[in-house]
Design a protein around this motif. Structure first.
Motif, mmCIF file in Angstrom:
data_model
loop_
_atom_site.group_PDB
_atom_site.id
_atom_site.type_symbol
_atom_site.label_atom_id
_atom_site.label_comp_id
_atom_site.label_asym_id
_atom_site.label_seq_id
_atom_site.Cartn_x
_atom_site.Cartn_y
_atom_site.Cartn_z
ATOM 1 N N TYR A 20 -6.218 -83.784 26.704
ATOM 2 C CA TYR A 20 -5.996 -82.503 27.353
ATOM 3 C C TYR A 20 -5.310 -82.700 28.697
ATOM 4 C CZ TYR A 20 -9.297 -80.803 23.943
ATOM 5 O OH TYR A 20 -9.925 -80.499 22.769
ATOM 6 N N ARG A 21 -4.468 -81.729 29.070
ATOM 7 C CA ARG A 21 -3.845 -81.723 30.388
ATOM 8 C C ARG A 21 -4.874 -81.226 31.395
ATOM 9 N NH1 ARG A 21 0.612 -77.640 29.919
ATOM 10 N NH2 ARG A 21 -1.122 -76.613 28.929
ATOM 11 N N TYR A 22 -4.645 -81.532 32.670
ATOM 12 C CA TYR A 22 -5.564 -81.059 33.702
ATOM 13 C C TYR A 22 -5.637 -79.539 33.727
ATOM 14 C CZ TYR A 22 -6.452 -85.664 35.561
ATOM 15 O OH TYR A 22 -6.860 -86.949 35.709
ATOM 16 N N GLU A 23 -4.545 -78.856 33.396
ATOM 17 C CA GLU A 23 -4.565 -77.401 33.355
ATOM 18 C C GLU A 23 -5.607 -76.909 32.349
ATOM 19 O OE1 GLU A 23 -1.907 -79.334 33.094
ATOM 20 O OE2 GLU A 23 -0.256 -78.531 34.278
ATOM 21 N N ASP A 24 -5.728 -77.607 31.227
ATOM 22 C CA ASP A 24 -6.722 -77.247 30.213
ATOM 23 C C ASP A 24 -8.136 -77.465 30.740
ATOM 24 O OD1 ASP A 24 -4.675 -76.679 28.376
ATOM 25 O OD2 ASP A 24 -4.623 -78.764 27.699
ATOM 26 N N ILE A 25 -8.334 -78.584 31.430
ATOM 27 C CA ILE A 25 -9.664 -78.901 31.966
ATOM 28 C C ILE A 25 -10.084 -77.844 32.979
ATOM 29 C CG2 ILE A 25 -11.043 -80.613 33.199
ATOM 30 C CD1 ILE A 25 -9.870 -81.437 30.375
ATOM 31 N N LEU A 26 -9.169 -77.472 33.861
ATOM 32 C CA LEU A 26 -9.492 -76.457 34.867
ATOM 33 C C LEU A 26 -9.798 -75.112 34.222
ATOM 34 C CD1 LEU A 26 -6.920 -77.414 37.620
ATOM 35 C CD2 LEU A 26 -9.395 -77.815 37.621
ATOM 36 N N ARG A 27 -9.121 -74.781 33.145
ATOM 37 C CA ARG A 27 -9.406 -73.548 32.414
ATOM 38 C C ARG A 27 -10.836 -73.605 31.859
ATOM 39 N NH1 ARG A 27 -5.359 -73.662 29.078
ATOM 40 N NH2 ARG A 27 -4.018 -72.469 30.441
ATOM 41 N N ALA A 28 -11.217 -74.743 31.333
ATOM 42 C CA ALA A 28 -12.551 -74.886 30.731
ATOM 43 C C ALA A 28 -13.659 -74.738 31.772
ATOM 44 C CB ALA A 28 -12.667 -76.230 30.023
ATOM 45 N N VAL A 29 -13.525 -75.405 32.913
ATOM 46 C CA VAL A 29 -14.591 -75.335 33.921
ATOM 47 C C VAL A 29 -14.473 -74.080 34.789
ATOM 48 C CG1 VAL A 29 -14.932 -77.823 33.953
ATOM 49 C CG2 VAL A 29 -13.401 -76.786 35.631
ATOM 50 N N GLY A 30 -13.307 -73.459 34.803
ATOM 51 C CA GLY A 30 -13.110 -72.250 35.594
ATOM 52 C C GLY A 30 -14.019 -71.113 35.175
ATOM 53 N N ARG A 31 -14.256 -71.003 33.901
ATOM 54 C CA ARG A 31 -15.152 -69.950 33.420
ATOM 55 C C ARG A 31 -16.562 -70.147 33.972
ATOM 56 N NH1 ARG A 31 -16.251 -68.034 27.213
ATOM 57 N NH2 ARG A 31 -17.478 -66.237 27.794
ATOM 58 N N PHE A 32 -17.032 -71.396 33.969
ATOM 59 C CA PHE A 32 -18.350 -71.706 34.538
ATOM 60 C C PHE A 32 -18.385 -71.335 36.022
ATOM 61 C CE2 PHE A 32 -20.868 -74.805 36.961
ATOM 62 C CZ PHE A 32 -22.129 -74.523 36.467
ATOM 63 N N ILE A 33 -17.339 -71.691 36.746
ATOM 64 C CA ILE A 33 -17.265 -71.396 38.181
ATOM 65 C C ILE A 33 -17.325 -69.887 38.409
ATOM 66 C CG2 ILE A 33 -15.740 -71.487 40.201
ATOM 67 C CD1 ILE A 33 -14.783 -74.246 39.059
ATOM 68 N N ASP A 34 -16.600 -69.119 37.619
ATOM 69 C CA ASP A 34 -16.624 -67.657 37.729
ATOM 70 C C ASP A 34 -18.001 -67.091 37.406
ATOM 71 O OD1 ASP A 34 -13.972 -67.538 38.473
ATOM 72 O OD2 ASP A 34 -13.259 -67.020 36.469
ATOM 73 N N GLU A 35 -18.582 -67.547 36.291
ATOM 74 C CA GLU A 35 -19.882 -67.022 35.861
ATOM 75 C C GLU A 35 -20.981 -67.313 36.875
ATOM 76 O OE1 GLU A 35 -20.416 -68.763 32.013
ATOM 77 O OE2 GLU A 35 -19.187 -67.247 31.019
ATOM 78 N N GLU A 36 -20.926 -68.493 37.475
ATOM 79 C CA GLU A 36 -21.953 -68.891 38.451
ATOM 80 C C GLU A 36 -21.634 -68.398 39.866
ATOM 81 O OE1 GLU A 36 -24.899 -70.360 37.793
ATOM 82 O OE2 GLU A 36 -24.327 -70.164 35.684
ATOM 83 N N GLN A 37 -20.478 -67.758 40.039
ATOM 84 C CA GLN A 37 -20.015 -67.254 41.336
ATOM 85 C C GLN A 37 -20.069 -68.345 42.406
ATOM 86 O OE1 GLN A 37 -22.056 -63.642 42.327
ATOM 87 N NE2 GLN A 37 -21.263 -62.567 40.549
ATOM 88 N N LEU A 38 -19.420 -69.470 42.091
ATOM 89 C CA LEU A 38 -19.425 -70.597 43.002
ATOM 90 C C LEU A 38 -18.324 -70.485 44.047
ATOM 91 C CD1 LEU A 38 -20.011 -73.602 40.569
ATOM 92 C CD2 LEU A 38 -21.695 -72.231 41.808
#
Length: 97
Positions: A20-38
């Motif tokens: 995976y490209r880093y853009e894909d990785i950031l997309r994957a963890v970005g949802r967690f960051i949004d949901e947890e309001q980090l």
């Protein structure tokens, strides 16, 4: 210049190693960051996966302070999150097919 990639040692249904490209990785963890309001987020690639650290904002109207949050996403979890995202998005607009 080649894009940096993250080698995911999870295997696909055909047995191939996933990359995976880093853009894909950031997309994957970005949802967690949004949901947890980090806020104040740090993302670190490790041998075993991707470590996300940040401060969880308190709920509106409360006087509580921000709390520390940490989550290690394994390479297999990253692969599963990205695969689920592809399924949710579908195949795209029929205009482009």
């Amino acid at each position: 210049m080649e894009a940096e990639v993250f080698q995911a040692h999870a295997t696909s249904s055909t047995g191939e190693t996933l990359v995976y490209r880093y853009e894909d990785i950031l997309r994957a963890v970005g949802r967690f960051i949004d949901e947890e309001q980090l806020t104040d987020v740090v993302i670190v690639q490790t041998e075993t996966g991707v470590l996300v650290r940040g401060m969880r904002r308190p709920h509106a109207g409360t006087r509580l302070a921000s709390t520390f949050c940490e989550r290690l996403f394994s390479k297999a979890e990253i692969a599963a999150i990205l695969e689920e995202g592809r399924r949710r998005r579908g195949t795209g607009s029929k205009l482009f097919q």
